[in-house]
Design an enzyme around this catalytic site. Structure first.
Site, PDB file in Angstrom:
ATOM      1  N   LYS A 135       3.618  11.240 -11.610  1.00 55.57           N
ATOM      2  CA  LYS A 135       2.762  10.400 -12.448  1.00 55.57           C
ATOM      3  C   LYS A 135       3.446   9.056 -12.671  1.00 55.57           C
ATOM      4  O   LYS A 135       4.599   9.002 -13.099  1.00 55.57           O
ATOM      5  CB  LYS A 135       2.502  11.065 -13.802  1.00 55.57           C
ATOM      6  CG  LYS A 135       1.454  12.149 -13.780  1.00 55.57           C
ATOM      7  CD  LYS A 135       1.173  12.615 -15.205  1.00 55.57           C
ATOM      8  CE  LYS A 135       0.073  13.643 -15.265  1.00 55.57           C
ATOM      9  NZ  LYS A 135      -0.192  14.074 -16.662  1.00 55.57           N
ATOM     10  N   LYS A 179       8.544  22.333 -14.835  1.00 57.37           N
ATOM     11  CA  LYS A 179       7.669  21.215 -14.487  1.00 57.37           C
ATOM     12  C   LYS A 179       7.299  21.276 -13.003  1.00 57.37           C
ATOM     13  O   LYS A 179       6.126  21.116 -12.630  1.00 57.37           O
ATOM     14  CB  LYS A 179       8.379  19.892 -14.796  1.00 57.37           C
ATOM     15  CG  LYS A 179       7.616  18.606 -14.407  1.00 57.37           C
ATOM     16  CD  LYS A 179       6.495  18.308 -15.360  1.00 57.37           C
ATOM     17  CE  LYS A 179       5.756  17.018 -15.035  1.00 57.37           C
ATOM     18  NZ  LYS A 179       6.425  15.809 -15.535  1.00 57.37           N
ATOM     19  N   HIS A 196       0.477  16.025 -26.667  1.00 55.83           N
ATOM     20  CA  HIS A 196       0.399  14.631 -26.241  1.00 55.83           C
ATOM     21  C   HIS A 196      -0.884  13.924 -26.653  1.00 55.83           C
ATOM     22  O   HIS A 196      -0.911  12.698 -26.728  1.00 55.83           O
ATOM     23  CB  HIS A 196       0.587  14.540 -24.721  1.00 55.83           C
ATOM     24  CG  HIS A 196       2.016  14.721 -24.294  1.00 55.83           C
ATOM     25  ND1 HIS A 196       2.738  15.859 -24.575  1.00 55.83           N
ATOM     26  CD2 HIS A 196       2.861  13.912 -23.600  1.00 55.83           C
ATOM     27  CE1 HIS A 196       3.957  15.742 -24.074  1.00 55.83           C
ATOM     28  NE2 HIS A 196       4.061  14.571 -23.476  1.00 55.83           N
ATOM     29  N   GLU A 214      -3.403  17.287 -11.585  1.00 57.88           N
ATOM     30  CA  GLU A 214      -3.905  17.621 -12.916  1.00 57.88           C
ATOM     31  C   GLU A 214      -5.397  17.935 -12.920  1.00 57.88           C
ATOM     32  O   GLU A 214      -6.151  17.486 -13.768  1.00 57.88           O
ATOM     33  CB  GLU A 214      -3.597  16.489 -13.915  1.00 57.88           C
ATOM     34  CG  GLU A 214      -3.598  16.959 -15.365  1.00 57.88           C
ATOM     35  CD  GLU A 214      -3.068  15.907 -16.326  1.00 57.88           C
ATOM     36  OE1 GLU A 214      -1.865  15.939 -16.603  1.00 57.88           O
ATOM     37  OE2 GLU A 214      -3.857  15.057 -16.777  1.00 57.88           O
ATOM     38  N   HIS A 217      -0.059  10.399 -28.127  1.00 62.99           N
ATOM     39  CA  HIS A 217      -0.499   9.118 -27.569  1.00 62.99           C
ATOM     40  C   HIS A 217      -1.323   8.319 -28.574  1.00 62.99           C
ATOM     41  O   HIS A 217      -1.251   7.088 -28.599  1.00 62.99           O
ATOM     42  CB  HIS A 217      -1.302   9.363 -26.286  1.00 62.99           C
ATOM     43  CG  HIS A 217      -0.468   9.828 -25.137  1.00 62.99           C
ATOM     44  ND1 HIS A 217      -1.001  10.354 -23.979  1.00 62.99           N
ATOM     45  CD2 HIS A 217       0.882   9.851 -24.945  1.00 62.99           C
ATOM     46  CE1 HIS A 217      -0.036  10.678 -23.145  1.00 62.99           C
ATOM     47  NE2 HIS A 217       1.112  10.386 -23.708  1.00 62.99           N
ATOM     48  N   ARG A 267      -2.102  21.913 -14.913  1.00 62.65           N
ATOM     49  CA  ARG A 267      -1.077  20.904 -15.187  1.00 62.65           C
ATOM     50  C   ARG A 267      -1.327  20.234 -16.532  1.00 62.65           C
ATOM     51  O   ARG A 267      -0.395  19.718 -17.155  1.00 62.65           O
ATOM     52  CB  ARG A 267      -1.036  19.855 -14.067  1.00 62.65           C
ATOM     53  CG  ARG A 267       0.069  18.822 -14.277  1.00 62.65           C
ATOM     54  CD  ARG A 267       0.318  17.936 -13.082  1.00 62.65           C
ATOM     55  NE  ARG A 267       1.329  16.939 -13.386  1.00 62.65           N
ATOM     56  CZ  ARG A 267       1.862  16.091 -12.511  1.00 62.65           C
ATOM     57  NH1 ARG A 267       1.477  16.122 -11.252  1.00 62.65           N
ATOM     58  NH2 ARG A 267       2.777  15.223 -12.875  1.00 62.65           N
ATOM     59  N   ASN A 306       0.669  18.628 -21.249  1.00 62.32           N
ATOM     60  CA  ASN A 306       0.343  17.642 -22.269  1.00 62.32           C
ATOM     61  C   ASN A 306       0.256  18.250 -23.664  1.00 62.32           C
ATOM     62  O   ASN A 306      -0.330  17.643 -24.574  1.00 62.32           O
ATOM     63  CB  ASN A 306      -0.985  16.947 -21.933  1.00 62.32           C
ATOM     64  CG  ASN A 306      -0.848  16.012 -20.748  1.00 62.32           C
ATOM     65  OD1 ASN A 306       0.057  15.185 -20.706  1.00 62.32           O
ATOM     66  ND2 ASN A 306      -1.727  16.152 -19.774  1.00 62.32           N
ATOM     67  N   GLU A 331      10.644  17.155 -25.459  1.00 63.89           N
ATOM     68  CA  GLU A 331      10.048  17.537 -24.182  1.00 63.89           C
ATOM     69  C   GLU A 331      10.698  18.790 -23.607  1.00 63.89           C
ATOM     70  O   GLU A 331      10.068  19.537 -22.859  1.00 63.89           O
ATOM     71  CB  GLU A 331      10.149  16.381 -23.175  1.00 63.89           C
ATOM     72  CG  GLU A 331       9.306  15.156 -23.529  1.00 63.89           C
ATOM     73  CD  GLU A 331       7.835  15.314 -23.172  1.00 63.89           C
ATOM     74  OE1 GLU A 331       7.409  16.425 -22.806  1.00 63.89           O
ATOM     75  OE2 GLU A 331       7.098  14.316 -23.281  1.00 63.89           O
ATOM     76  N   HIS A 383       8.426   7.681 -27.820  1.00 69.73           N
ATOM     77  CA  HIS A 383       7.522   8.687 -27.255  1.00 69.73           C
ATOM     78  C   HIS A 383       7.911  10.110 -27.647  1.00 69.73           C
ATOM     79  O   HIS A 383       7.064  10.904 -28.064  1.00 69.73           O
ATOM     80  CB  HIS A 383       7.486   8.553 -25.728  1.00 69.73           C
ATOM     81  CG  HIS A 383       6.640   9.594 -25.062  1.00 69.73           C
ATOM     82  ND1 HIS A 383       5.267   9.652 -25.218  1.00 69.73           N
ATOM     83  CD2 HIS A 383       6.976  10.632 -24.246  1.00 69.73           C
ATOM     84  CE1 HIS A 383       4.789  10.678 -24.525  1.00 69.73           C
ATOM     85  NE2 HIS A 383       5.806  11.289 -23.930  1.00 69.73           N
ATOM     86  N   ARG A 419       0.818  -1.229   0.000  1.00 65.38           N
ATOM     87  CA  ARG A 419       0.000   0.000   0.000  1.00 65.38           C
ATOM     88  C   ARG A 419       0.847   1.272   0.000  1.00 65.38           C
ATOM     89  O   ARG A 419       0.392   2.325   0.424  1.00 65.38           O
ATOM     90  CB  ARG A 419      -0.987   0.002   1.167  1.00 65.38           C
ATOM     91  CG  ARG A 419      -2.017  -1.119   1.089  1.00 65.38           C
ATOM     92  CD  ARG A 419      -3.136  -0.919   2.091  1.00 65.38           C
ATOM     93  NE  ARG A 419      -4.152  -1.945   1.916  1.00 65.38           N
ATOM     94  CZ  ARG A 419      -4.194  -3.083   2.595  1.00 65.38           C
ATOM     95  NH1 ARG A 419      -3.256  -3.335   3.496  1.00 65.38           N
ATOM     96  NH2 ARG A 419      -5.150  -3.953   2.383  1.00 65.38           N
TER      97      ARG A 419
END
Length: 378
Positions: A153, A236, A257, A246, A261, A250, A254, A195, A276, A131
């Site tokens: 993330k 960032k 992106h 997000e 994606h 935030r 992206n 990036e 990527h 956990r």
């Protein structure tokens, strides 16, 4: 503002102030060599599991393990195959079971030694084993140093899309040794550079202009590279502090992106066809061209973005992807699984110009489809 400290040797420490989840990003050439005591101080007398891939592990795994052992940590190395395919259910289970077999306890550490794939996979495993275990990011690719290692993330891919299964789980420390980037292939470095440029395109036109003037130096092992990494990390971190999960701006990170994606899904996450950062480069160019087509962005700005990326050998058009990538409808269907979709409506990050990006909600699917049809034929 995220606090920054500068060492006499040019190294920087960016602090990410998130209350009891706060952490530092150590940036500069050679910082990994002094990192072991800093890592060990997080778990005195404990253990550390280094999660890495076959390529990176062969270069740095044993070196880091021995340094940590000298600093007083019991260590184990967990190795997975290199490539996007490791961001999968089977590899996640494999890593989780290996952590348990190594008797990694709640007070111990998971160390992600590798690029974005390893950071996402190891971080997600750390978030769910017992956990929640603490973890340290040691990013070894440019893309990971400037983006994926910062912000918490973590996750794996699904057949429905990229990064759709995961959790927000902040690291306890990030060590961005820019000297490790010397081992990257030119293709990998170029992909990470997409990036870097993204931060200028979002809200810092001065940084984009600096990148245009200093791109060649950034690709070399000097202060320009360190400055690019540090500037990206500061940007960032500042966004993460404002919007950790997000819920707001935030999403600006992206930029490009949503297109990227969809392209990665269209290529089956086959790194031989598209990695990527290359997908992001195409996505950035598409986002600016789409913005220009809608009358939001000056066409000259869209052209400037594409010219800069293409001049460095990055792809900027759908035709630059080897092999079949499907139809406008299949790409649009992939976009429908994007994490920014709200009540079925598409959300894009668009731009009013370089350094003037914004969140565009409720973008009409028909306009995206028409744009993709055109882009597939030019």
């Amino acid at each position: 503002m995220t606090p920054v400290t500068h060492a006499a040797d040019g190294r920087e420490t960016v602090h990410v102030p998130l209350g009891d989840r706060a952490y530092d990003i150590l940036i500069g050439r050679g910082v990994l060599t002094e990192a072991a005591p800093r890592i060990a101080a997080l778990a005195p007398g404990g253990a550390a599991a280094i999660v890495t891939d076959e390529s990176v592990g062969a270069l740095y795994g044993q070196r880091l393990s021995e340094a940590l052992a000298t600093a007083g940590l019991r260590t184990t190395i967990i190795t997975v195959p290199a490539g996007e395919g490791s961001k999968s259910y089977p590899r996640l289970v494999e890593v989780c079971e290996a952590l348990l077999a190594a008797r990694i306890e709640r007070g111990d550490l998971v160390i992600a030694l590798g690029g974005g794939v390893i950071g996402d996979l190891a971080g997600f495993a750390a978030s769910i084993v017992r956990r929640g275990l603490r973890f340290v990011q040691v990013p070894t690719s440019l893309l990971a140093q400037v983006d994926s290692s910062v912000g918490g993330k973590t996750g794996i891919n699904s057949k429905h899309g990229k990064n759709l299964i995961g959790a927000f789980h902040q690291p306890s420390l990030v060590i961005a040794d820019t000297g490790l980037l010397d081992s990257l292939s030119p293709r990998e470095f170029r992909a990470g550079y997409a990036e870097v440029v993204k931060y200028g395109l979002i809200d810092d036109p001065g940084f984009f202009a600096w990148c245009e003037s200093n791109a060649e130096a950034i690709f070399g092992p000097g202060p320009a590279r360190d400055h690019a990494v540090a500037t990206s990390c500061r940007a960032k971190a500042a966004v993460v502090v404002r919007d950790e999960r997000e819920d707001g701006d935030r999403a600006l990170l992206n930029l490009g992106h949503t297109f990227a994606h969809a392209l990665e899904r269209a290529t089956g996450y086959d790194g031989s066809r598209l990695v990527h950062g290359e997908a992001v480069a195409i996505g950035l160019a598409l986002a600016f061209r789409f913005s220009a087509e809608r009358g939001l962005c000056p066409p000259d700005d869209a052209a400037r973005v594409a010219v800069h990326l293409a001049g460095l050998g990055l792809p900027t058009r759908l035709q630059d992807v080897p092999g079949d990538i499907g139809t406008a409808d299949s790409l649009l269907e992939a976009m429908a699984q994007d994490k920014k979709v709200k009540r079925g409506a598409l959300t894009f990050i668009l731009a009013r110009g370089i350094g003037q990006s914004f969140i565009a909600r409720g973008v009409e699917a028909d306009s995206v489809r028409a744009f993709l049809v055109t882009e597939l034929t030019v």
